[in-house]
Each structure stands twice: as structure tokens, then as C-alpha cells.
Design an enzyme around this catalytic site. Sequence first.
Site, short mmCIF file in Angstrom:
data_model
loop_
_atom_site.label_atom_id
_atom_site.label_comp_id
_atom_site.label_asym_id
_atom_site.label_seq_id
_atom_site.Cartn_x
_atom_site.Cartn_y
_atom_site.Cartn_z
N GLU A 324 0.82 -1.21 0.00
CA GLU A 324 0.00 0.00 0.00
C GLU A 324 0.86 1.26 0.00
O GLU A 324 2.08 1.20 0.04
CB GLU A 324 -0.94 -0.01 1.22
CG GLU A 324 -1.93 -1.17 1.20
CD GLU A 324 -2.97 -1.09 2.30
OE1 GLU A 324 -3.97 -1.83 2.21
OE2 GLU A 324 -2.79 -0.29 3.26
N HIS A 343 -7.83 1.67 0.77
CA HIS A 343 -7.87 1.55 2.24
C HIS A 343 -8.60 2.75 2.86
O HIS A 343 -8.05 3.43 3.74
CB HIS A 343 -6.46 1.42 2.81
CG HIS A 343 -6.42 0.67 4.12
ND1 HIS A 343 -5.36 -0.09 4.52
CD2 HIS A 343 -7.34 0.57 5.13
CE1 HIS A 343 -5.59 -0.62 5.70
NE2 HIS A 343 -6.80 -0.24 6.09
#
Length: 379
Positions: A324, A343
Site C-alpha cells: 500500500e 484503504h
Amino acid sequence: MLGRDRILLLDAAPGDLLDVELERLLGHGLAVTLNLRRVTDRAGVRAAWGGRVGFTDFDPFDEAALIAETLRDGGHQAVKSRAGVPLRAAFLAATAGGAGASGAAAACEVAGACGAAAVSGTAGAATGALRVIGRAGAGTDHVDLAAATRLGVAVTHTPGSNADAVAEFALAQLLALTRDLAGHNAASHRGDWRSPAAPARALSELTLGILGPGRIGRALAGRARALGMTVQALGRGPAEGDGVRRADSLAELLATSDVVSVHLPLTARTRGLVGRRELALLRPGAILLNTARGGIVDERALADALRDPGHPLAAAAVDTFEHEHAAFDSPLFGIPNALLTPHVAGMTRSAMAEAAVRCADHVAALLDGRPGGVPVANG
């Protein structure tokens, strides 16, 4: 600031929630160093808070910079993160101060860090040692808990602060995929009047399987049942009296659910829990939702399943990934029946405000030697 415990905010609450967070921390008597890297209005924040807080500007995902900034000017007793900045063994060894300056220097070499400023900052390890890590959010998989425990660093977080936000987001994922909103939107923007090849099933016709019925799973179960869905779960959580059926095994949950939603922490036991074999057990036309953590579902296996027209998995919505932020990468890129988001499931105003305030309270209590009622992941 002399004599006051210092806290380094690696990534502040966004927008005007920053004011709420800073006021709470200052109200506890903490000396705050704010990292401006993810602050949008840096000039405005400097003007509003200059003289009350200190400022820095660095990439917290750069471990060398992270160590140096944590140790700067005698060191910080606490650090707070929101976006899951990795806090690994080298960082903890360098900042917790247990080995003194020489130990910190060795840790810096391991991390490819740190420079003279970092090492000199550890000379007064008794006063500047890191003692608390706070996470404004649920989960502490970004922290090396074993190293933190060994070095006497308490790790606290805010479980449940974003339960409603994530449950709402998972429900939005479910609705978007069951009604193919992305596909209809794309076709309409092209000027195509597209009718579905077959009508969608109503939610009341579907069974939702919740993998990990903790706070978020229970919140989702209540919402899904209110919309007429049959709900079953695997793990500790809702009882039969709550209208949620208990599945006896992962295989049973997968094979008897039309939609499977993942709500587990990432641990050694859950990493790779849903892989090729598990995905093959799904009902034909099934949907998978993951708002938990990347790594629980094998992304390569998921991508291969979605590309295979003969696979029982019809679509997936993924909000959390193995890699990420700056390292964001996934084999799911470009797959039409994969709904991908960065996210953001827990990012509602109320959830983020609650997480910021609770994290501030937890950190202050631990620094003050008042651990009662504070969730400590490595306690």
C-alpha cells in the site's frame, strides 16, 4: 518543553480534525511534534499552531528518516500513526534506548540510517527513550510487537472506533457489486443503454458469510439482517439469538455463502488464509469483500480466479492490499470485476475523530503510568 513527554505525530488527522487532535494532546500536557508531510494547508497550520507545537516534514515510510526524526532533540517518548507506518525491529532498537547510543548506532546501520543527529539523540536514553506507540485505528500489524515487548514499548490502538464506518463501506461494496453499478455507470458514460443479461437477485435472496465477526463483523451483520439477508459467521461473535448462524468451518462458510466479507486481523495464522483452494469452494456467482487487511486473501489467486470465466467467484471488492501507499501494487489492477479502493473504508469524519481522540487519551494515560482500561496489543 523541558520535562514534558514528547509525542511525534507521524501522520496527523486530516482537515479540521487536526485541531481536535492537537487540542486533545496539548490538553494532556504533551509536547507535540507534528509531521507536516500529509498536511494540505501547511502554511495555515504553521500560522495557527506555531509556538504551541513543533514541526517537521519527512516521509515516515523512509525508515532512516523515521529513526532520525524520532530521536531528534533528545528523542520522543511516544509516536502516533494513523496510516500504518511500519515500525519494525530496527526502528524500535534505535529509539527505545535500551542499548544506549552504541546500540542505536548499530540499529541505524541495519536500517541503512541514521546519521550523527540520530545517534547523538540517544545519548540521554533514560529521558528520551520511546515508551509508547499509538495507532489511531484498529490493528497493530504494522508494529513488530515482539520487539516492542522486548524493549518495553507499549503499543496501543483504538479497536472499534471505525466499526460502523467499515461496516457501512462493506455494505456499499456489496450493493455496488450485486447490482453492477460500476458496469452500468461505465456503459452509460459511453452512451450505451445497457440492460442486464439477467436480473439481479434481491438482497433477501442472498446469504452473507462473515469471516471474523468482531466489532465490525457484528455491525455489518446487523445492517445486512435489517435489509433481509441471511447471515452466518465463522469465529467468536454474534450468537444464534442475534439471528446469525454459526458456521462450523471456513470450508462450510465459503461453500454456503453468496457473499463473503473478511473482517479478521492480519496475523501469522490468518496470512494467506483464503487462497486458491478456498476460493474454489465458493458458490457459483459468489462475491468476496475484503476491508480487513491485505495478505489475508492471496491477491494473485484472487486475480486468477476473477480472470477465469469458469470460476465460481464472480466479483470481488478489495480495500486493503499486501502493498500500500507509495508501494501500492496488486495483480488485481485492470480486472473489470474487481472493485478496488485505497484503504478508505474506515475514513468517515466521526470514526476518524473518535480514533484520534481515543488514541491521544490512551497514549497520555500510558505515559503517565495509568494503564487501566487502555487497550495494549502487546500487554
